[in-house]
Enzyme design. Sequence first.
Site, mmCIF file in Angstrom:
data_model
loop_
_atom_site.group_PDB
_atom_site.id
_atom_site.type_symbol
_atom_site.label_atom_id
_atom_site.label_comp_id
_atom_site.label_asym_id
_atom_site.label_seq_id
_atom_site.Cartn_x
_atom_site.Cartn_y
_atom_site.Cartn_z
ATOM 1 N N ASN A 42 0.835 -1.202 0.000
ATOM 2 C CA ASN A 42 0.000 0.000 0.000
ATOM 3 C C ASN A 42 0.869 1.252 0.000
ATOM 4 O OD1 ASN A 42 0.590 -0.860 2.685
ATOM 5 N ND2 ASN A 42 -1.129 0.292 3.530
ATOM 6 N N ILE A 43 0.368 2.261 -0.712
ATOM 7 C CA ILE A 43 1.106 3.512 -0.904
ATOM 8 C C ILE A 43 0.156 4.660 -0.572
ATOM 9 C CG2 ILE A 43 2.382 4.928 -2.566
ATOM 10 C CD1 ILE A 43 2.757 2.264 -4.218
ATOM 11 N N GLU A 44 0.435 5.344 0.534
ATOM 12 C CA GLU A 44 -0.483 6.385 1.000
ATOM 13 C C GLU A 44 -0.079 7.759 0.474
ATOM 14 O OE1 GLU A 44 -0.777 5.764 5.264
ATOM 15 O OE2 GLU A 44 -2.018 3.980 4.920
ATOM 16 N N CYS A 53 -4.166 0.636 -2.376
ATOM 17 C CA CYS A 53 -4.001 -0.574 -1.564
ATOM 18 C C CYS A 53 -2.944 -1.499 -2.176
ATOM 19 C CB CYS A 53 -5.303 -1.350 -1.489
ATOM 20 S SG CYS A 53 -6.586 -0.568 -0.520
ATOM 21 N N GLU A 55 -3.178 -4.643 -2.831
ATOM 22 C CA GLU A 55 -3.758 -5.538 -3.848
ATOM 23 C C GLU A 55 -3.802 -4.849 -5.198
ATOM 24 O OE1 GLU A 55 -4.829 -4.753 -0.831
ATOM 25 O OE2 GLU A 55 -6.238 -6.212 -0.031
ATOM 26 N N CYS A 91 -10.350 -4.659 0.802
ATOM 27 C CA CYS A 91 -11.428 -3.663 0.810
ATOM 28 C C CYS A 91 -12.340 -3.863 -0.404
ATOM 29 C CB CYS A 91 -10.842 -2.248 0.833
ATOM 30 S SG CYS A 91 -10.323 -1.639 -0.783
ATOM 31 N N CYS A 94 -10.857 -3.049 -3.912
ATOM 32 C CA CYS A 94 -9.942 -4.089 -4.424
ATOM 33 C C CYS A 94 -10.720 -5.320 -4.890
ATOM 34 C CB CYS A 94 -8.906 -4.450 -3.373
ATOM 35 S SG CYS A 94 -7.721 -3.124 -3.103
#
Length: 138
Positions: A42-44, A53, A55, A91, A94
Amino acid sequence: MKMEELVKEALRMRKYSYVPYSHFRVGAALLTEDGKIYTGCNIENASYTPTNCAERTAFFKAVSEGERKFKAIAIAGGPEGAKELDYCSPCGVCRQVMMEFCDYETFQVIIVKSETEYKVFTLQEILPLGFGPKSLEE
Ligand code: THU
Protein backbone atom coordinates in the site's frame (compact mmCIF):
# COMPACT_ATOMS: atom_id res chain seq x y z
CA MET A 1 4.46 -24.95 -3.74
CA LYS A 2 3.10 -21.73 -5.26
CA MET A 3 0.62 -20.98 -2.48
CA GLU A 4 3.35 -20.99 0.16
CA GLU A 5 5.55 -18.80 -2.03
CA LEU A 6 2.67 -16.33 -2.46
CA VAL A 7 2.10 -16.21 1.28
CA LYS A 8 5.80 -15.51 1.93
CA GLU A 9 5.90 -12.81 -0.73
CA ALA A 10 2.83 -11.05 0.69
CA LEU A 11 4.45 -11.00 4.14
CA ARG A 12 7.77 -9.82 2.71
CA MET A 13 6.17 -6.97 0.76
CA ARG A 14 4.83 -5.31 3.93
CA LYS A 15 8.24 -3.77 4.45
CA TYR A 16 7.94 -1.64 1.30
CA SER A 17 4.56 -0.13 2.20
CA TYR A 18 4.51 3.67 2.40
CA VAL A 19 2.22 4.32 5.36
CA PRO A 20 3.06 7.57 7.18
CA TYR A 21 -0.66 8.19 7.96
CA SER A 22 -2.19 4.85 8.94
CA HIS A 23 0.97 2.98 9.96
CA PHE A 24 -0.89 -0.08 8.65
CA ARG A 25 1.41 -2.15 6.46
CA VAL A 26 -0.06 -4.36 3.75
CA GLY A 27 1.71 -6.62 1.27
CA ALA A 28 0.21 -8.57 -1.63
CA ALA A 29 1.41 -11.20 -4.08
CA LEU A 30 -0.58 -11.96 -7.23
CA LEU A 31 -0.16 -15.20 -9.19
CA THR A 32 -0.80 -15.22 -12.97
CA GLU A 33 -2.21 -18.22 -14.77
CA ASP A 34 1.23 -18.98 -16.21
CA GLY A 35 2.91 -18.95 -12.80
CA LYS A 36 4.42 -15.46 -12.56
CA ILE A 37 4.17 -13.49 -9.33
CA TYR A 38 3.56 -9.74 -9.18
CA THR A 39 3.92 -8.08 -5.80
CA GLY A 40 2.48 -4.91 -4.27
CA CYS A 41 2.27 -2.80 -1.14
CA ASN A 42 0.00 0.00 0.00
CA ILE A 43 1.11 3.51 -0.90
CA GLU A 44 -0.48 6.39 1.00
CA ASN A 45 -0.74 10.08 0.24
CA ALA A 46 -0.98 13.31 2.24
CA SER A 47 -4.21 14.00 0.38
CA TYR A 48 -5.49 10.58 1.60
CA THR A 49 -7.81 9.58 -1.28
CA PRO A 50 -5.00 8.87 -3.77
CA THR A 51 -3.89 6.03 -1.47
CA ASN A 52 -3.47 2.74 -3.31
CA CYS A 53 -4.00 -0.57 -1.56
CA ALA A 54 -1.41 -3.35 -1.80
CA GLU A 55 -3.76 -5.54 -3.85
CA ARG A 56 -4.39 -2.87 -6.47
CA THR A 57 -0.69 -2.06 -6.67
CA ALA A 58 -0.05 -5.71 -7.56
CA PHE A 59 -2.91 -5.83 -10.08
CA PHE A 60 -1.92 -2.59 -11.78
CA LYS A 61 1.72 -3.62 -12.03
CA ALA A 62 0.66 -6.91 -13.64
CA VAL A 63 -2.01 -5.51 -15.97
CA SER A 64 0.34 -2.74 -17.11
CA GLU A 65 2.83 -5.46 -18.10
CA GLY A 66 0.21 -7.15 -20.28
CA GLU A 67 -1.05 -9.78 -17.83
CA ARG A 68 -4.77 -10.49 -17.94
CA LYS A 69 -5.27 -13.94 -16.36
CA PHE A 70 -4.85 -14.56 -12.67
CA LYS A 71 -5.16 -17.52 -10.33
CA ALA A 72 -4.69 -16.21 -6.80
CA ILE A 73 -3.67 -13.32 -4.57
CA ALA A 74 -2.18 -13.46 -1.07
CA ILE A 75 -2.68 -10.51 1.28
CA ALA A 76 -0.92 -9.81 4.58
CA GLY A 77 -1.69 -6.69 6.58
CA GLY A 78 -1.50 -5.25 10.04
CA PRO A 79 -0.25 -2.36 12.14
CA GLU A 80 3.40 -1.43 11.89
CA GLY A 81 5.37 -3.13 14.63
CA ALA A 82 2.59 -5.59 15.53
CA LYS A 83 3.93 -8.73 17.18
CA GLU A 84 1.54 -10.87 15.18
CA LEU A 85 -0.92 -10.23 12.39
CA ASP A 86 -4.67 -10.65 12.28
CA TYR A 87 -6.29 -11.73 9.02
CA CYS A 88 -6.58 -8.67 6.76
CA SER A 89 -9.37 -8.92 4.25
CA PRO A 90 -9.39 -6.87 1.01
CA CYS A 91 -11.43 -3.66 0.81
CA GLY A 92 -14.46 -3.35 -1.45
CA VAL A 93 -12.61 -1.38 -4.12
CA CYS A 94 -9.94 -4.09 -4.42
CA ARG A 95 -12.63 -6.79 -4.62
CA GLN A 96 -14.14 -4.88 -7.53
CA VAL A 97 -10.76 -4.76 -9.30
CA MET A 98 -10.50 -8.55 -8.82
CA MET A 99 -13.97 -8.83 -10.38
CA GLU A 100 -12.68 -7.11 -13.51
CA PHE A 101 -9.81 -9.51 -14.18
CA CYS A 102 -10.48 -12.77 -12.34
CA ASP A 103 -12.71 -15.78 -12.64
CA TYR A 104 -15.57 -15.39 -10.18
CA GLU A 105 -15.75 -19.02 -9.10
CA THR A 106 -12.12 -20.10 -9.12
CA PHE A 107 -9.92 -17.08 -8.28
CA GLN A 108 -8.42 -17.63 -4.82
CA VAL A 109 -8.04 -14.90 -2.23
CA ILE A 110 -5.58 -15.95 0.46
CA ILE A 111 -5.61 -13.91 3.64
CA VAL A 112 -2.49 -14.39 5.66
CA LYS A 113 -1.79 -14.37 9.37
CA SER A 114 1.64 -16.00 9.22
CA GLU A 115 3.72 -18.22 6.93
CA THR A 116 1.78 -21.23 8.16
CA GLU A 117 -1.64 -19.73 8.98
CA TYR A 118 -3.78 -18.53 6.11
CA LYS A 119 -7.36 -18.83 4.84
CA VAL A 120 -8.44 -19.29 1.25
CA PHE A 121 -11.67 -17.95 -0.26
CA THR A 122 -13.00 -17.68 -3.79
CA LEU A 123 -13.82 -14.26 -5.21
CA GLN A 124 -17.48 -15.27 -5.21
CA GLU A 125 -17.34 -15.97 -1.48
CA ILE A 126 -15.94 -12.55 -0.61
CA LEU A 127 -17.96 -10.61 -3.22
CA PRO A 128 -21.40 -12.18 -3.49
CA LEU A 129 -23.72 -10.85 -6.21
CA GLY A 130 -20.74 -9.15 -7.83
CA PHE A 131 -21.07 -6.85 -10.84
CA GLY A 132 -18.41 -7.41 -13.50
CA PRO A 133 -17.65 -7.38 -17.22
CA LYS A 134 -20.15 -10.21 -17.86
CA SER A 135 -22.94 -8.12 -16.34
CA LEU A 136 -22.61 -5.73 -19.29
CA GLU A 137 -23.04 -8.43 -21.93
CA GLU A 138 -26.36 -8.58 -23.77
N1 THU B 1 -5.18 -1.40 2.82
C1 THU B 1 -4.63 -2.24 1.89
O1 THU B 1 -3.60 -1.95 1.28
N2 THU B 1 -5.27 -3.40 1.63
C2 THU B 1 -6.33 -3.88 2.35
O2 THU B 1 -6.77 -4.99 2.10
C3 THU B 1 -6.93 -3.05 3.41
C4 THU B 1 -6.41 -1.68 3.52
C5 THU B 1 -4.43 -0.18 3.17
C6 THU B 1 -5.04 1.13 2.75
C7 THU B 1 -4.39 2.08 3.73
O3 THU B 1 -3.10 2.43 3.26
C8 THU B 1 -4.22 1.25 4.99
O4 THU B 1 -4.29 -0.10 4.58
C9 THU B 1 -5.25 1.52 6.07
O5 THU B 1 -6.54 1.43 5.55
